[in-house]
Design a protein around this motif. Structure first.
Motif, PDB file in Angstrom:
ATOM      1  N   GLU A 114      72.706  -4.872  39.465  1.00  0.00           N
ATOM      2  CA  GLU A 114      73.398  -3.595  39.680  1.00  0.00           C
ATOM      3  C   GLU A 114      74.014  -3.089  38.385  1.00  0.00           C
ATOM      4  O   GLU A 114      73.884  -1.912  38.031  1.00  0.00           O
ATOM      5  CB  GLU A 114      74.473  -3.770  40.753  1.00  0.00           C
ATOM      6  CG  GLU A 114      73.906  -3.915  42.148  1.00  0.00           C
ATOM      7  CD  GLU A 114      74.810  -4.667  43.107  1.00  0.00           C
ATOM      8  OE1 GLU A 114      75.893  -5.154  42.681  1.00  0.00           O
ATOM      9  OE2 GLU A 114      74.443  -4.775  44.287  1.00  0.00           O
ATOM     10  N   GLN A 115      74.673  -3.988  37.651  1.00  0.00           N
ATOM     11  CA  GLN A 115      75.339  -3.534  36.432  1.00  0.00           C
ATOM     12  C   GLN A 115      74.300  -3.122  35.379  1.00  0.00           C
ATOM     13  O   GLN A 115      74.494  -2.164  34.641  1.00  0.00           O
ATOM     14  CB  GLN A 115      76.291  -4.621  35.901  1.00  0.00           C
ATOM     15  CG  GLN A 115      77.402  -4.932  36.894  1.00  0.00           C
ATOM     16  CD  GLN A 115      78.652  -5.510  36.261  1.00  0.00           C
ATOM     17  OE1 GLN A 115      78.909  -5.358  35.070  1.00  0.00           O
ATOM     18  NE2 GLN A 115      79.484  -6.163  37.076  1.00  0.00           N
ATOM     19  N   PRO A 159      83.731  -8.777  40.351  1.00  0.00           N
ATOM     20  CA  PRO A 159      83.780  -8.951  38.893  1.00  0.00           C
ATOM     21  C   PRO A 159      83.991  -7.592  38.219  1.00  0.00           C
ATOM     22  O   PRO A 159      83.570  -6.559  38.756  1.00  0.00           O
ATOM     23  CB  PRO A 159      82.384  -9.493  38.562  1.00  0.00           C
ATOM     24  CG  PRO A 159      81.487  -8.872  39.584  1.00  0.00           C
ATOM     25  CD  PRO A 159      82.325  -8.796  40.850  1.00  0.00           C
ATOM     26  N   ASP A 160      84.660  -7.596  37.075  1.00  0.00           N
ATOM     27  CA  ASP A 160      84.801  -6.340  36.327  1.00  0.00           C
ATOM     28  C   ASP A 160      83.426  -5.830  35.910  1.00  0.00           C
ATOM     29  O   ASP A 160      82.488  -6.621  35.703  1.00  0.00           O
ATOM     30  CB  ASP A 160      85.631  -6.581  35.047  1.00  0.00           C
ATOM     31  CG  ASP A 160      87.126  -6.445  35.331  1.00  0.00           C
ATOM     32  OD1 ASP A 160      87.928  -6.919  34.511  1.00  0.00           O
ATOM     33  OD2 ASP A 160      87.480  -5.898  36.398  1.00  0.00           O
ATOM     34  N   SER A 206      74.994  -8.658  41.277  1.00  0.00           N
ATOM     35  CA  SER A 206      75.845  -7.886  40.356  1.00  0.00           C
ATOM     36  C   SER A 206      75.153  -7.679  39.016  1.00  0.00           C
ATOM     37  O   SER A 206      75.244  -6.609  38.420  1.00  0.00           O
ATOM     38  CB  SER A 206      77.188  -8.612  40.141  1.00  0.00           C
ATOM     39  OG  SER A 206      78.009  -8.413  41.262  1.00  0.00           O
ATOM     40  N   ILE A 237      77.814  -0.473  48.082  1.00  0.00           N
ATOM     41  CA  ILE A 237      77.150  -1.629  47.448  1.00  0.00           C
ATOM     42  C   ILE A 237      76.532  -2.508  48.539  1.00  0.00           C
ATOM     43  O   ILE A 237      75.361  -2.896  48.466  1.00  0.00           O
ATOM     44  CB  ILE A 237      78.169  -2.449  46.617  1.00  0.00           C
ATOM     45  CG1 ILE A 237      78.745  -1.615  45.476  1.00  0.00           C
ATOM     46  CG2 ILE A 237      77.525  -3.732  46.102  1.00  0.00           C
ATOM     47  CD1 ILE A 237      79.975  -2.236  44.815  1.00  0.00           C
ATOM     48  N   ARG A 269      74.862   1.119  41.365  1.00  0.00           N
ATOM     49  CA  ARG A 269      73.489   1.632  41.580  1.00  0.00           C
ATOM     50  C   ARG A 269      73.481   3.138  41.820  1.00  0.00           C
ATOM     51  O   ARG A 269      72.451   3.775  41.738  1.00  0.00           O
ATOM     52  CB  ARG A 269      72.844   0.909  42.764  1.00  0.00           C
ATOM     53  CG  ARG A 269      72.456  -0.517  42.420  1.00  0.00           C
ATOM     54  CD  ARG A 269      72.072  -1.317  43.638  1.00  0.00           C
ATOM     55  NE  ARG A 269      70.721  -1.029  44.121  1.00  0.00           N
ATOM     56  CZ  ARG A 269      70.132  -1.755  45.092  1.00  0.00           C
ATOM     57  NH1 ARG A 269      70.795  -2.750  45.656  1.00  0.00           N
ATOM     58  NH2 ARG A 269      68.915  -1.468  45.495  1.00  0.00           N
ATOM     59  N   VAL A 329      86.393  -0.827  41.315  1.00  0.00           N
ATOM     60  CA  VAL A 329      85.074  -1.107  41.902  1.00  0.00           C
ATOM     61  C   VAL A 329      84.371   0.210  42.196  1.00  0.00           C
ATOM     62  O   VAL A 329      84.959   1.132  42.760  1.00  0.00           O
ATOM     63  CB  VAL A 329      85.203  -1.940  43.193  1.00  0.00           C
ATOM     64  CG1 VAL A 329      83.824  -2.163  43.826  1.00  0.00           C
ATOM     65  CG2 VAL A 329      85.874  -3.277  42.894  1.00  0.00           C
ATOM     66  N   ILE A 330      83.123   0.282  41.758  1.00  0.00           N
ATOM     67  CA  ILE A 330      82.309   1.468  42.021  1.00  0.00           C
ATOM     68  C   ILE A 330      80.888   0.983  42.266  1.00  0.00           C
ATOM     69  O   ILE A 330      80.498  -0.076  41.793  1.00  0.00           O
ATOM     70  CB  ILE A 330      82.374   2.449  40.817  1.00  0.00           C
ATOM     71  CG1 ILE A 330      81.799   3.826  41.172  1.00  0.00           C
ATOM     72  CG2 ILE A 330      81.612   1.870  39.609  1.00  0.00           C
ATOM     73  CD1 ILE A 330      82.109   4.889  40.113  1.00  0.00           C
TER      74      ILE A 330
HETATM   75  N1  LIG Z   1      83.670  -3.858  39.603  1.00  0.00           N
HETATM   76  C1  LIG Z   1      82.506  -3.406  40.119  1.00  0.00           C
HETATM   77  O1  LIG Z   1      82.372  -2.239  40.490  1.00  0.00           O
HETATM   78  N2  LIG Z   1      81.472  -4.313  40.221  1.00  0.00           N
HETATM   79  C2  LIG Z   1      80.240  -3.956  40.708  1.00  0.00           C
HETATM   80  N3  LIG Z   1      79.833  -2.805  41.221  1.00  0.00           N
HETATM   81  C3  LIG Z   1      78.498  -2.943  41.584  1.00  0.00           C
HETATM   82  O2  LIG Z   1      77.789  -2.089  42.062  1.00  0.00           O
HETATM   83  N4  LIG Z   1      78.071  -4.201  41.280  1.00  0.00           N
HETATM   84  C4  LIG Z   1      79.125  -4.870  40.716  1.00  0.00           C
HETATM   85  O3  LIG Z   1      79.150  -6.032  40.258  1.00  0.00           O
END
Ligand SMILES: NC(=O)NC1=NC(=O)NC1=O
Length: 174
Positions: free
Chosen positions: A87-88, A68-69, A84, A157, A124, A120-121
């Motif tokens: 984490e977000q 997911p974004d 998620s 992650i 946390r 994606v990163i």
């Molecule tokens: N697009 C993302 O980086 N999503 C996410 N990174 C996380 O650490 N959790 C996510 O949902």
């Protein structure tokens, strides 16, 4: 979970337990099951990491597309997985100003248009400012580079989600 319990799992139970340590990608757990027995949570995490590393670029991109974004439509609609969501939130993405959210949305859109998969990163390991900076910097990378960079974030992650699930015996009242 104790690693001894994990090592006794059949693949259905293993997939049920670890099917979302890589977001929406139970294939990873289904594949990694065959590497049992695992020494400990770190060894289990490195088996997931090795599986991701061995995927062709198309497979790495596929895993990224399952994410997911950050602070995106799903997040704003409260439809993220529990992992998620946590984490977000830990990166402070749920307390952004309208300007920050707008910037994140625009950068995410440019990134996804350029690469054909989302940014994606590991949230946390980053706070929102580092995430916004990373998004701006990585936008300049070559596609091949970003597929690998993103996959490495997925491994981070995944490892943290596994460490939440599998505890050393000393921490379990086993
Ligand atoms: N697009 C993302 O980086 N999503 C996410 N990174 C996380 O650490 N959790 C996510 O949902």
């Amino acid at each position: 979970l104790s690693i001894h319990v994990v090592n006794k799992m059949g693949y259905e139970e293993f997939i049920k337990s670890f099917g979302n340590v890589v977001e929406h990608c139970s294939l990873c757990a289904a594949a990694v099951w065959r590497e049992r027995p695992f020494r400990d949570a770190e060894n289990l995490a490195s088996c997931f990491g090795d599986f991701i590393d061995r995927l062709p670029i198309s497979g790495k991109e596929g895993i990224l597309r399952l994410h997911p974004d950050l602070a995106g439509r799903l997040a704003q609609a409260g439809q993220l997985t529990s992992e998620s969501t946590r984490e977000q939130a830990s990166a402070g993405l749920n307390t952004m100003t309208e300007e920050e959210r707008q910037r994140m949305t625009n950068l995410n859109k440019r990134y996804t248009q350029k690469f054909g998969f989302p940014f994606v990163i590991c949230a946390r390991e980053n706070k929102k400012d580092a995430i916004l900076r990373g998004l701006g910097e990585r936008l300049e990378n070559a596609p091949q580079t970003e597929a690998i960079t993103g996959a490495n974030e997925v491994k981070k992650i995944c490892r943290l989600r596994l460490l939440d699930l599998v505890k050393p015996d000393s921490q379990l009242n086993s």
